[in-house]
Enzyme design. Structure first.
Site, mmCIF file in Angstrom:
data_model
loop_
_atom_site.group_PDB
_atom_site.id
_atom_site.type_symbol
_atom_site.label_atom_id
_atom_site.label_comp_id
_atom_site.label_asym_id
_atom_site.label_seq_id
_atom_site.Cartn_x
_atom_site.Cartn_y
_atom_site.Cartn_z
ATOM 1 N N LYS A 201 0.884 -1.200 0.084
ATOM 2 C CA LYS A 201 -0.134 0.134 0.036
ATOM 3 C C LYS A 201 0.899 1.149 -0.025
ATOM 4 C CE LYS A 201 -3.527 2.739 0.359
ATOM 5 N NZ LYS A 201 -4.315 2.983 -0.648
ATOM 6 N N CYS A 255 -4.173 10.178 1.556
ATOM 7 C CA CYS A 255 -3.217 9.113 1.186
ATOM 8 C C CYS A 255 -1.914 9.342 0.574
ATOM 9 C CB CYS A 255 -3.863 8.196 0.222
ATOM 10 S SG CYS A 255 -5.527 7.392 0.977
HETATM 11 N N1 NAD Z 1 -9.944 7.795 2.018
HETATM 12 C C1 NAD Z 1 -9.205 7.063 0.914
HETATM 13 O O1 NAD Z 1 -9.477 7.440 -0.254
HETATM 14 C C2 NAD Z 1 -8.523 5.805 1.439
HETATM 15 C C3 NAD Z 1 -8.155 5.232 0.393
HETATM 16 C C4 NAD Z 1 -7.281 3.914 0.946
HETATM 17 C C5 NAD Z 1 -7.045 3.848 2.156
HETATM 18 N N2 NAD Z 1 -7.352 4.734 3.144
HETATM 19 C C6 NAD Z 1 -7.040 4.545 4.625
HETATM 20 O O2 NAD Z 1 -8.082 3.901 5.102
HETATM 21 C C7 NAD Z 1 -8.026 4.232 6.538
HETATM 22 C C8 NAD Z 1 -9.593 5.185 6.875
HETATM 23 O O3 NAD Z 1 -9.704 6.355 6.097
HETATM 24 P P1 NAD Z 1 -11.007 7.118 5.662
HETATM 25 O O4 NAD Z 1 -10.721 8.107 4.684
HETATM 26 O O5 NAD Z 1 -12.201 6.060 5.865
HETATM 27 O O6 NAD Z 1 -10.816 8.006 7.264
HETATM 28 P P2 NAD Z 1 -12.233 8.735 7.875
HETATM 29 O O7 NAD Z 1 -11.490 9.680 8.631
HETATM 30 O O8 NAD Z 1 -12.930 9.203 6.766
HETATM 31 O O9 NAD Z 1 -12.764 7.818 8.712
HETATM 32 C C9 NAD Z 1 -12.297 7.241 9.873
HETATM 33 C C10 NAD Z 1 -13.344 7.148 10.920
HETATM 34 O O10 NAD Z 1 -13.074 6.375 12.084
HETATM 35 C C11 NAD Z 1 -13.583 6.878 13.131
HETATM 36 N N3 NAD Z 1 -12.662 6.630 14.375
HETATM 37 C C12 NAD Z 1 -11.706 7.196 14.754
HETATM 38 N N4 NAD Z 1 -11.106 6.332 15.798
HETATM 39 C C13 NAD Z 1 -11.945 5.536 16.013
HETATM 40 C C14 NAD Z 1 -11.876 4.242 16.796
HETATM 41 N N5 NAD Z 1 -11.152 4.136 17.840
HETATM 42 N N6 NAD Z 1 -13.132 3.577 16.699
HETATM 43 C C15 NAD Z 1 -14.202 3.630 15.998
HETATM 44 N N7 NAD Z 1 -14.117 4.489 15.014
HETATM 45 C C16 NAD Z 1 -12.840 5.635 14.906
HETATM 46 C C17 NAD Z 1 -13.607 8.434 12.871
HETATM 47 O O11 NAD Z 1 -14.727 8.982 14.068
HETATM 48 C C18 NAD Z 1 -13.884 8.625 11.618
HETATM 49 O O12 NAD Z 1 -15.592 8.481 11.268
HETATM 50 C C19 NAD Z 1 -6.892 5.379 6.580
HETATM 51 O O13 NAD Z 1 -5.844 4.696 7.142
HETATM 52 C C20 NAD Z 1 -6.696 5.818 5.391
HETATM 53 O O14 NAD Z 1 -5.217 6.045 5.188
HETATM 54 C C21 NAD Z 1 -8.046 5.829 2.719
#
Ligand code: NAD
Length: 401
Positions: A201, A255
């Site tokens: 990743k 990302c």
């Molecule tokens: N957004 C993208 O395009 C993308 C693509 C690939 C990978 N990722 C990875 O995926 C992961 C999540 O990204 P995202 O964009 O969904 O983030 P996001 O910020 O949109 O969502 C994360 C959610 O997790 C919640 N959260 C935080 N701590 C928590 C806990 N202890 N228990 C339960 N919920 C909790 C937050 O309130 C939030 O709603 C990250 O590591 C990111 O790097 C994101």
């Protein structure tokens, strides 16, 4: 089968919805009560086309319910943020907090998967935390890492059709995770180990960052050399083995602007190109801000009045509302600070209101402005006509002039 998704954001929520659509009973957990409330009401708190109908359907059928606390399940997925700290070191505290929250619910035979983008070795670190607290589970649960590759805006298709890389702590864990994802993924599920999957990743996003840095560096060289970078790249790409990306005003988002630091902070001596690419992409945003400020000074000297400036776009990429790590937001802030916010019209058609920026309609801003800086290539901006009466700073190729 029951699964518990920790984190209902841009990745966790759509994945939970698709899994629920495929017959898996989902508890979606988020520490933000508003996210939980909206999800249970069948209302989407993220912008993602086509998925609200599915959310309504799986909530109404009882296949998905949201909660602020986990519940007993057969599989647990960590889909929480992994930002970096001030010194560009990865912050895995959200993954640890989510892991600790599910610890009391884990039982023999369960699957635990990290989807959050994580530094190499995170799955091992979390496994150690689990077994330190629950030693009786050693060799009795399945632990794997499976990164997410979906593109926000196209998640319904990509969640199902993208290939996935799945790396377990051992082969049995890889197989168990594959069994889960095979329920809704039609792309190929590639087996590996956890460390390789974690690095895969980081490699994908660092590769994108390096390629964008090349285009951004070219754009700065071309500006000095008096060459149209868009024409240049178009011509260079006529070579059968050359494929240069388009420049922009930097690199943003959760990302590509973040993940390379997960490599550079752990392997500083070995990751020179990756570190340089990060610097070039950060510098491009600074350079754009300087270009706007210079254009404002030139205008004032020539016209003996301060210009009205339109800053077009705040999101980090076209046609989304996501402002995280956005270079456009950084440039707009820098420009506003340079003139005490005077005569700056801020435009972001994908956001209704913002607590820092007063937003203006894109047509109104374009018509009123003396200087227009295109920062994000939103579709709306492409409907505007080139105007010779304005100073147009096109950092993202709206007109490619
Ligand atoms: N957004 C993208 O395009 C993308 C693509 C690939 C990978 N990722 C990875 O995926 C992961 C999540 O990204 P995202 O964009 O969904 O983030 P996001 O910020 O949109 O969502 C994360 C959610 O997790 C919640 N959260 C935080 N701590 C928590 C806990 N202890 N228990 C339960 N919920 C909790 C937050 O309130 C939030 O709603 C990250 O590591 C990111 O790097 C994101």
């Amino acid at each position: 089968m029951k699964a518990c998704f920790m984190g209902l954001g841009y990745i966790g929520l759509p994945t939970a919805i698709i899994a629920a659509k495929h017959g898996i009973q989902i508890t979606g957990v988020d520490i933000n009560p508003k996210v939980v409330e909206m999800t249970n009401a069948g209302r989407l708190h993220i912008i993602e086309p086509g998925i609200e109908e599915m959310l309504k359907e799986v909530v109404a059928s009882g296949m998905l319910k949201a909660s602020t606390t986990p519940e007993t399940a057969d599989a647990y997925f960590m889909v929480v943020p992994t930002p970096f700290k001030g010194n560009h070191e990865p912050d895995v505290s959200y993954v640890e907090a989510a892991t600790r929250a599910v610890l009391p619910f884990l039982k023999e035979g369960d699957l635990y998967v990290i989807e959050s983008t994580s530094p190499v070795g995170t799955t091992e670190v979390m496994a150690n935390i689990i077994f330190a607290e629950r030693p009786e589970l050693k060799d009795k649960i399945y632990i794997a890492y499976c990164p997410e590759r979906i593109l926000p805006g196209n998640v319904i298709y990509e969640l199902v059709h993208n290939d996935r890389v799945i790396g377990g702590m051992n082969e049995a864990s890889t197989d168990k995770a594959i069994e889960f994802y095979a329920r809704f993924v039609q792309g190929t599920l590639h087996k590996t180990n956890a460390r390789t999957a974690e690095m895969c990743k980081l490699t994908e996003n660092s590769s994108r960052d390096v390629q964008i840095a090349f285009a951004n560096e070219l754009s700065i060289i071309c500006d000095k050399a008096g060459i149209n970078v868009w024409e240049l790249i178009n011509l260079a790409n006529k070579h059968p083995r050359v494929n240069i990306l388009q420049p922009g005003c930097g690199v943003g988002g959760h990302c590509i602007a973040v993940d390379p630091y997960f490599i550079t902070s752990d392997f500083p001596a070995e990751s020179k190109l990756i570190a340089n690419a990060r610097e070039i992409n950060n510098y491009k945003a600074f350079w754009c801000a300087e270009r706007v400020k210079n254009a404002m000074l030139e205008f004032e000297l020539k016209n003996h009045r301060k210009p009205t400036v339109a800053m077009m776009g705040l999101a980090f990429k076209p046609n989304i509302d996501d402002l995280r790590e956005s270079p456009s937001k950084y440039i707009t802030t820098k420009v506003m600070q340079s003139c005490n916010n005077a005569n700056i019209l801020v435009v972001e058609p994908n956001v209704k209101e913002h607590n820092v920026f007063k937003l203006t309609d894109y047509r109104e801003a374009y018509n009123k402005a003396d200087i227009v800086a295109f920062l994000t290539a939103h579709n709306e901006f492409k409907t505007l006509e080139w105007s010779c009466d304005k100073v147009i700073l096109d950092f993202c190729g709206i007109f490619k002039k």
